[in-house]
Scaffold this motif. Structure first.
Motif, mmCIF file in Angstrom:
data_model
loop_
_atom_site.group_PDB
_atom_site.id
_atom_site.type_symbol
_atom_site.label_atom_id
_atom_site.label_comp_id
_atom_site.label_asym_id
_atom_site.label_seq_id
_atom_site.Cartn_x
_atom_site.Cartn_y
_atom_site.Cartn_z
ATOM 1 N N ILE A 1 45.123 42.097 34.693
ATOM 2 C CA ILE A 1 45.621 43.267 35.418
ATOM 3 C C ILE A 1 44.802 43.534 36.674
ATOM 4 O O ILE A 1 45.262 44.216 37.585
ATOM 5 C CB ILE A 1 45.640 44.540 34.532
ATOM 6 C CG1 ILE A 1 44.239 44.889 34.049
ATOM 7 C CG2 ILE A 1 46.600 44.390 33.384
ATOM 8 C CD1 ILE A 1 44.174 46.218 33.301
ATOM 9 N N TYR A 2 43.593 42.960 36.741
ATOM 10 C CA TYR A 2 42.757 43.148 37.923
ATOM 11 C C TYR A 2 42.954 42.037 38.944
ATOM 12 O O TYR A 2 42.333 42.038 39.994
ATOM 13 C CB TYR A 2 41.285 43.240 37.520
ATOM 14 C CG TYR A 2 40.989 44.436 36.661
ATOM 15 C CD1 TYR A 2 41.061 45.716 37.197
ATOM 16 C CD2 TYR A 2 40.677 44.307 35.317
ATOM 17 C CE1 TYR A 2 40.815 46.830 36.409
ATOM 18 C CE2 TYR A 2 40.422 45.415 34.526
ATOM 19 C CZ TYR A 2 40.496 46.671 35.081
ATOM 20 O OH TYR A 2 40.249 47.774 34.297
ATOM 21 N N GLY A 3 43.829 41.095 38.632
ATOM 22 C CA GLY A 3 44.117 40.057 39.612
ATOM 23 C C GLY A 3 44.259 38.680 38.995
ATOM 24 O O GLY A 3 43.658 38.376 37.960
ATOM 25 N N MET A 4 45.096 37.867 39.621
ATOM 26 C CA MET A 4 45.292 36.472 39.231
ATOM 27 C C MET A 4 45.277 35.620 40.494
ATOM 28 O O MET A 4 45.424 36.134 41.601
ATOM 29 C CB MET A 4 46.635 36.304 38.505
ATOM 30 C CG MET A 4 46.743 37.051 37.178
ATOM 31 S SD MET A 4 48.447 37.036 36.507
ATOM 32 C CE MET A 4 48.766 35.272 36.361
ATOM 33 N N ILE A 5 45.104 34.333 40.321
ATOM 34 C CA ILE A 5 45.227 33.427 41.455
ATOM 35 C C ILE A 5 46.693 33.398 41.859
ATOM 36 O O ILE A 5 47.565 33.239 41.002
ATOM 37 C CB ILE A 5 44.728 32.018 41.093
ATOM 38 C CG1 ILE A 5 43.248 32.056 40.702
ATOM 39 C CG2 ILE A 5 44.931 31.065 42.268
ATOM 40 C CD1 ILE A 5 42.683 30.712 40.277
ATOM 41 N N PRO A 6 47.010 33.598 43.131
ATOM 42 C CA PRO A 6 48.405 33.609 43.571
ATOM 43 C C PRO A 6 49.177 32.385 43.095
ATOM 44 O O PRO A 6 48.700 31.250 43.193
ATOM 45 C CB PRO A 6 48.290 33.629 45.097
ATOM 46 C CG PRO A 6 46.985 34.291 45.357
ATOM 47 C CD PRO A 6 46.079 33.827 44.258
ATOM 48 N N GLY A 7 50.372 32.624 42.548
ATOM 49 C CA GLY A 7 51.224 31.536 42.083
ATOM 50 C C GLY A 7 51.037 31.160 40.630
ATOM 51 O O GLY A 7 51.786 30.332 40.097
ATOM 52 N N ALA A 8 50.040 31.768 39.966
ATOM 53 C CA ALA A 8 49.771 31.409 38.569
ATOM 54 C C ALA A 8 50.727 32.116 37.623
ATOM 55 O O ALA A 8 51.234 33.197 37.911
ATOM 56 C CB ALA A 8 48.330 31.764 38.203
ATOM 57 N N MET A 9 50.977 31.488 36.483
ATOM 58 C CA MET A 9 51.718 32.122 35.401
ATOM 59 C C MET A 9 50.720 32.462 34.297
ATOM 60 O O MET A 9 49.705 31.780 34.135
ATOM 61 C CB MET A 9 52.819 31.204 34.872
ATOM 62 C CG MET A 9 52.336 29.916 34.244
ATOM 63 S SD MET A 9 53.691 28.857 33.675
ATOM 64 C CE MET A 9 54.393 29.894 32.392
ATOM 65 N N HIS A 10 51.002 33.533 33.569
ATOM 66 C CA HIS A 10 50.051 33.988 32.560
ATOM 67 C C HIS A 10 50.472 33.549 31.165
ATOM 68 O O HIS A 10 51.621 33.744 30.762
ATOM 69 C CB HIS A 10 49.945 35.521 32.592
ATOM 70 C CG HIS A 10 48.981 36.067 31.596
ATOM 71 N ND1 HIS A 10 49.277 37.101 30.745
ATOM 72 C CD2 HIS A 10 47.706 35.701 31.304
ATOM 73 C CE1 HIS A 10 48.227 37.356 29.981
ATOM 74 N NE2 HIS A 10 47.270 36.520 30.305
ATOM 75 N N MET A 11 49.547 32.932 30.451
ATOM 76 C CA MET A 11 49.745 32.562 29.048
ATOM 77 C C MET A 11 48.483 32.909 28.284
ATOM 78 O O MET A 11 47.510 32.157 28.304
ATOM 79 C CB MET A 11 49.994 31.059 28.908
ATOM 80 C CG MET A 11 51.340 30.579 29.352
ATOM 81 S SD MET A 11 51.501 28.832 28.948
ATOM 82 C CE MET A 11 53.078 28.482 29.694
#
Length: 250
Positions: free
Chosen positions: A29-39
């Protein structure tokens, strides 16, 4: 098990890989690498069917966690299942460090301060300033040690103090105090980089608290917190501060 570093990831063609974030929901919720999908999964074996259904075998699968450790195991298991899988060296922290190093520091500082003055003025700065005035928390000639752990609460508190000092209704000094209780080099570097990015001139001193509580079985967190507070009080006094500010008090 194969690995890929952040530079190689940045230079790779976007349609040649699938980026997978395996951190928990509280982290993403504080950020992901752009373009990543979460699993997110606690035990990969239990979620393997759901994961495989979402992955593309015609692309490289690049997996990342927070620090690049858990992702090694996941990438290895995916490789056993026939995927061309990689673990991102250093994980999300590596992405953050790369972002900080390529940022315009002055632009980052200005952006943060502008958000406090405009977007978050009513919700953050105004209540902070009113509380300081109502309870006479800041008085003429004060020297306040603003204690920074490196998290969002203390970093924000530091920026609020800088903003209220900018108005100069009373004259007071600030020392932004960071205690290193035994951080690994990566975490300490991240705190230093974030402070530089936000324009917070930190004073860092070291202690051996983590080593001291490492073998304590009963209430190690309570003991750690008490020791941290004691070290901060002592250092603040040594630096001539007459008040101390912490980021976790209502």
């Amino acid at each position: 098990m194969k690995e890929i570093n952040i530079t190689e990831l940045k230079n790779a063609l976007e349609d040649s890989f699938q980026l997978v974030d395996i951190r928990d929901e509280g982290s993403v919720i504080y950020g992901m690498i752009p373009g990543a999908m979460h699993m997110a999964f606690s035990k990969f074996e239990n979620d393997i069917e759901d994961c495989v259904d979402k992955l593309q075998k015609d692309k490289r699968i690049i997996v990342y966690c927070q620090r690049g450790e858990k992702s090694k195991d996941i990438a290895s298991q995916l490789e056993d299942l026939g995927f061309d899988s990689y673990s991102l060296v250093g994980g999300y922290n590596a992405f953050l460090m790369d972002s900080i190093q390529t940022d315009d520091l002055e632009e980052s500082r200005q952006k943060a301060e502008e958000s406090i003055r405009k977007k978050f003025h009513k919700s953050l700065f105004s209540p902070f300033a009113k509380a300081c005035k109502k309870y006479e928390l800041i008085q003429e000639g004060d020297h306040i040690a603003v204690c920074i752990s490196g998290g969002k609460d203390s970093m924000l508190m530091a920026k609020l103090f800088q903003e209220i000092q900018r108005h100069r209704k009373v004259s007071f000094d600030l020392t932004f105090l960071v205690m290193d209780p035994g951080y690994n080099a990566e975490n300490r570097k991240l705190i230093e980089s974030n402070a530089k990015r936000l324009g917070i001139p930190v004073t860092i001193f070291e202690s051996t608290i983590f080593d001291a509580v490492d073998m304590i079985e009963k209430n190690p967190c309570y003991l750690c917190a008490r020791m941290r507070r004691g070290y901060l009080y002592s250092k603040a006094k040594e630096l001539g501060c007459n008040k101390i500010a912490l980021g976790h008090h209502y």
